[in-house]
Design a protein around this motif. Structure first.
Motif, PDB file in Angstrom:
ATOM      1  N   ALA A  64      34.746   1.569  -7.637  1.00  0.00           N
ATOM      2  CA  ALA A  64      33.619   1.664  -7.019  1.00  0.00           C
ATOM      3  C   ALA A  64      32.474   0.883  -7.365  1.00  0.00           C
ATOM      4  N   TYR A  65      31.705   0.148  -6.424  1.00  0.00           N
ATOM      5  CA  TYR A  65      30.949  -0.652  -6.715  1.00  0.00           C
ATOM      6  C   TYR A  65      29.715  -0.373  -5.624  1.00  0.00           C
ATOM      7  N   GLU A  66      28.405  -0.731  -6.094  1.00  0.00           N
ATOM      8  CA  GLU A  66      27.320  -0.692  -4.998  1.00  0.00           C
ATOM      9  C   GLU A  66      27.164  -1.957  -4.157  1.00  0.00           C
ATOM     10  N   MET A  71      30.757  -6.048  -7.930  1.00  0.00           N
ATOM     11  CA  MET A  71      32.264  -6.064  -7.772  1.00  0.00           C
ATOM     12  C   MET A  71      32.852  -7.345  -8.194  1.00  0.00           C
ATOM     13  N   LEU A  72      32.417  -8.490  -7.834  1.00  0.00           N
ATOM     14  CA  LEU A  72      32.742  -9.822  -8.030  1.00  0.00           C
ATOM     15  C   LEU A  72      32.375 -10.259  -9.572  1.00  0.00           C
ATOM     16  N   ASP A  73      31.480  -9.587 -10.020  1.00  0.00           N
ATOM     17  CA  ASP A  73      31.066  -9.703 -11.551  1.00  0.00           C
ATOM     18  C   ASP A  73      32.092  -9.073 -12.339  1.00  0.00           C
ATOM     19  N   ALA A 104      26.815  -1.859   2.447  1.00  0.00           N
ATOM     20  CA  ALA A 104      26.070  -0.598   2.323  1.00  0.00           C
ATOM     21  C   ALA A 104      26.852   0.840   2.156  1.00  0.00           C
ATOM     22  N   LEU A 105      28.062   0.897   2.619  1.00  0.00           N
ATOM     23  CA  LEU A 105      28.732   1.830   2.674  1.00  0.00           C
ATOM     24  C   LEU A 105      29.409   2.203   1.018  1.00  0.00           C
ATOM     25  N   GLY A 106      29.359   1.021   0.373  1.00  0.00           N
ATOM     26  CA  GLY A 106      29.949   0.982  -1.028  1.00  0.00           C
ATOM     27  C   GLY A 106      31.061   0.058  -1.054  1.00  0.00           C
ATOM     28  N   VAL A 107      31.318  -0.433  -2.047  1.00  0.00           N
ATOM     29  CA  VAL A 107      32.701  -1.453  -2.044  1.00  0.00           C
ATOM     30  C   VAL A 107      33.574  -0.918  -3.100  1.00  0.00           C
ATOM     31  N   PHE A 108      34.797  -0.926  -2.703  1.00  0.00           N
ATOM     32  CA  PHE A 108      35.973  -0.547  -3.283  1.00  0.00           C
ATOM     33  C   PHE A 108      36.914  -1.514  -3.865  1.00  0.00           C
TER      34      PHE A 108
END
Length: 119
Positions: A64-66, A71-73, A104-108
């Motif tokens: 999970a990422y903000e 996430m790409l990093d 804004a829901l979060g990145v998975f």
């Protein structure tokens, strides 16, 4: 002790990404934090469909990422978009699918292992 039974889930995916998963080049699927995504856990089966074709994968990890940049990093861009994909191309493609209010829901990042191609 974790007594959770592995779940089964289904996602629909665009053809170019479906083909990359089928070829084994794409092992990470990116989604935003919709309720159904929150229910996916490592060990679950994930059926991925595109038109009449279906692949079965096993989720090996859920990260999970903000944000998409975070996430790409952290994730391997080749595993997300194939060996030719650059970070900038992936960022543009993801932004084309998900507007900021969805991000804004979060990145998975769903890490996948191909189990079988059904048809």
């Amino acid at each position: 002790m974790d007594t959770r039974q592995p779940g089964e889930h289904t996602l629909t995916i665009r053809k170019p990404y479906f083909d990359l998963i089928a070829d084994g080049a794409k092992t990470i699927e990116i989604r935003v934090g919709y309720p159904k995504i929150h229910r996916i856990a490592a060990g679950d089966l994930l059926r991925i469909s595109c038109g009449d074709s279906t692949l079965t994968t096993r989720v090996t990890q859920v990260a999970a990422y903000e944000s998409f940049p975070a996430m790409l990093d952290a994730e391997d861009t080749a595993a997300i978009g194939g060996p030719e994909a650059t970070r900038d191309e992936l960022a543009a493609a993801i932004r084309g699918i998900y507007p900021p209010e969805k991000e804004a829901l979060g990145v998975f990042a769903l890490h996948l292992a191909l189990v079988q191609a059904d048809a």
